[in-house]
Write a protein that holds these residues in place. Structure first.
Motif, PDB file in Angstrom:
ATOM      1  N   TRP A  86       1.542  -1.235  -0.043  1.00  0.00           N
ATOM      2  CA  TRP A  86      -0.412   0.117   0.147  1.00  0.00           C
ATOM      3  C   TRP A  86       0.861   1.286   0.059  1.00  0.00           C
ATOM      4  O   TRP A  86       1.728   0.984   0.303  1.00  0.00           O
TER       5      TRP A  86
ATOM      6  N   ILE B 138      -3.898   3.785  -1.532  1.00  0.00           N
ATOM      7  CA  ILE B 138      -4.000   3.298  -2.572  1.00  0.00           C
ATOM      8  C   ILE B 138      -3.581   1.927  -1.962  1.00  0.00           C
ATOM      9  O   ILE B 138      -2.565   1.349  -1.258  1.00  0.00           O
TER      10      ILE B 138
ATOM     11  N   LEU C 284      -8.801   2.640  -3.208  1.00  0.00           N
ATOM     12  CA  LEU C 284      -8.292   3.209  -3.365  1.00  0.00           C
ATOM     13  C   LEU C 284      -8.812   4.137  -1.849  1.00  0.00           C
ATOM     14  O   LEU C 284     -10.216   2.834  -1.428  1.00  0.00           O
TER      15      LEU C 284
ATOM     16  N   TRP D 221      -5.784   9.162  -8.114  1.00  0.00           N
ATOM     17  CA  TRP D 221      -6.868   9.102  -7.033  1.00  0.00           C
ATOM     18  C   TRP D 221      -7.826   9.467  -6.486  1.00  0.00           C
ATOM     19  O   TRP D 221      -8.041   9.769  -5.933  1.00  0.00           O
TER      20      TRP D 221
ATOM     21  N   LYS E 139     -10.403   8.878  -8.705  1.00  0.00           N
ATOM     22  CA  LYS E 139     -11.190   7.583  -8.139  1.00  0.00           C
ATOM     23  C   LYS E 139     -11.095   6.403  -9.749  1.00  0.00           C
ATOM     24  O   LYS E 139     -11.939   5.605  -9.712  1.00  0.00           O
TER      25      LYS E 139
END
Length: 480
Positions: A364, A373, A388, A457, A460
């Motif tokens: 992660w 993430i 996420l 991110w 998404k």
């Protein structure tokens, strides 16, 4: 020019054994005394991918060595292209899988060779695109303090920290065991730490000390067999620990059915471990070692080949749990004000995803503002998955990849794979790339083709980037 660095250090409550570190170091990348290669102050040009292949002796996946290949940002995005790292990659020095770290903008790679005659030797590489990696010739040998199979990471930009523990034991005398007079006596072992300046490769400080379990913890059967994934925050270093617990009142006798040989061991007592533990020392002095304990989880946190501790935007440390190839769903928090666990905080990935299965965080990365993430697997479910996570809201958003249900991510038992067990590629994953709004994930099931995935991110969303050619018994390990 060759130099020898002999460091003998004595600090506070640490029992320091006067470690000597031998360092053979060139003064610059051109070996002409032109100065250190320095920090990464240049804009990002490349995303470097790394991959591992099996060794020739046992054909064990990931144990043969590591290759690297650097893509431009444009190449990384292009799903119509393919890279074959197995024929075009650059071989990083290491007898087994290289433990690779990268600089902030991806312009340097750092590695300490793992096992073999050159185990414990640090090398730094300048990334120049494709298979062009320039060894800066700033070589260090840290095996004298960390051994030839060191655990180390980039603990802060420009600073590496290597750790080791050795000599821990709880001996059993077979005669006393048979007579019922054996008592539990545990030797804590010696912890070793070395700081590594990554900008001007050298070792500015080392130390060794008796591992700081209390007398009560020793007598209760606690031990620590491995240290890893150090991170620096302010004037402290936080180091993950593989905590075990034996039952100091129970011996187990085992008789070999063929040879009748008798062996004795202390019974395991894992259900009664009181919590997850982290070793904390002062930085940069490496003094005042102590353990802090979480009451929110009992899993180990020493990881395997991936970083598991990050400093959040809020200043707290967020730490996932996992030991060797076994991973767990928890992310814990170490408070920025107390340098101790915040025992009111627990992120549970299984709960966040709403699954009844036990999930395991294989790798992660903290991104920003509580967002991270995660690459994870689920017990009893084949494949490797991406999510996420919002560590503040304690929620998770699952993202879909094309071949996520492939057992080559999670691994297959011999019975599931025609008589031969298959190592899961996510169990050895090393690094998640991050540049701007994008996360870079090279995802390949063991032995098969895959893709570099790009995750925005903020929105998404996830998209396929360049295709990654597979090879039998091999897989990609990370992006930098």
């Amino acid at each position: 020019m060759n130099k020898n660095l002999l460091k003998t250090v004595l600090f506070g409550s640490a029992i320091v054994l006067g470690t000597m570190v031998s360092c053979n170091k060139n003064d610059g990348p051109d070996d002409t005394g032109g100065g250190a290669s320095g920090p990464d102050n240049s804009p990002r040009k490349y995303i470097t991918l790394t991959a591992a292949f099996p060794d020739a002796e046992t054909n064990t996946a990931g144990n043969g060595g590591s290759l690297a290949y650097a893509l431009t940002l444009e190449e990384a995005l292009d799903a119509s292209k393919e890279v074959n790292i197995w024929t075009n990659g650059y071989g990083l020095r290491s007898q087994r899988t290289a433990r690779v770290q990268g600089s902030v903008n991806g312009n340097f790679l750092y590695n300490i060779q793992y096992t073999g005659v050159n185990g414990g030797i640090f090398n730094k590489y300048r990334v120049s695109g494709g298979k062009a990696f320039e060894d800066t010739n700033e070589e260090l040998n840290v095996s004298g303090v960390l051994g030839t199979s060191p655990r180390w990471v980039k603990a802060a930009e420009g600073i590496g920290v290597g750790v080791n523990i050795s000599g821990a034991s709880a001996p059993i005398d077979p005669v006393k065991a048979e007579a019922g007079t054996q008592t539990y006596e545990y030797t804590r072992g010696t912890a070793s730490i070395a700081l590594i300046n990554l900008d001007d490769p050298r070792v500015p400080n080392t130390t060794e000390f008796e591992f700081p379990l209390t007398q009560a913890e020793k007598e209760a059967g606690y031990s620590v067999g491995r240290l890893d994934v150090p991170v620096i925050r302010g004037n402290k270093i936080f180091i993950g620990c593989a905590v075990s617990k034996a039952d100091p009142n129970k011996l187990v006798k085992t008789v070999n059915s063929e040879t009748q040989a008798v062996t004795w061991s202390w019974a395991g007592d894992a259900p009664n471990i009181k919590g997850t533990a982290t070793l904390v020392v002062d930085y940069p002095s490496l003094a005042n070692p102590k353990l802090i304990w979480s009451t929110q989880s009992t899993y180990g946190n020493n990881s395997y080949r991936t970083m598991t501790q990050y400093i959040g935007t809020d200043g707290h440390i967020y730490q996932s749990t996992g030991v060797n190839t076994t991973s767990y769903p928890h992310i814990l928090r170490i408070d920025k004000n107390t340098n101790d666990y915040d025992n009111t905080y627990l992120f549970d990935l299984s709960q966040a995803l709403g699954t009844g299965n036990l999930t395991g965080i294989r790798a992660w990365r903290y991104i920003k503002d509580g967002i991270g993430i995660v690459l994870y697997t689920e017990t009893g479910v084949a494949g490797g998955y991406v999510a996420l996570v919002d560590l503040n809201a304690k929620t998770a958003t699952k993202l879909t990849t094309e071949n996520q249900t492939d057992g080559g991510f999670s691994g297959l038992s011999a019975s599931q794979n025609g008589g031969t067990a298959l190592q899961g590629s996510l169990s050895q994953f090393q690094n998640i790339g991050l540049a701007g709004d994008y996360v870079y994930l090279p995802l390949t099931p063991n032995g098969k083709d895959g893709n570099l995935y790009l995750v925005n991110w903020k929105t998404k969303t996830i998209a396929k980037g360049i295709k990654l050619k597979g090879q039998s018994g091999s897989f990609y390990l990370g992006a930098y």
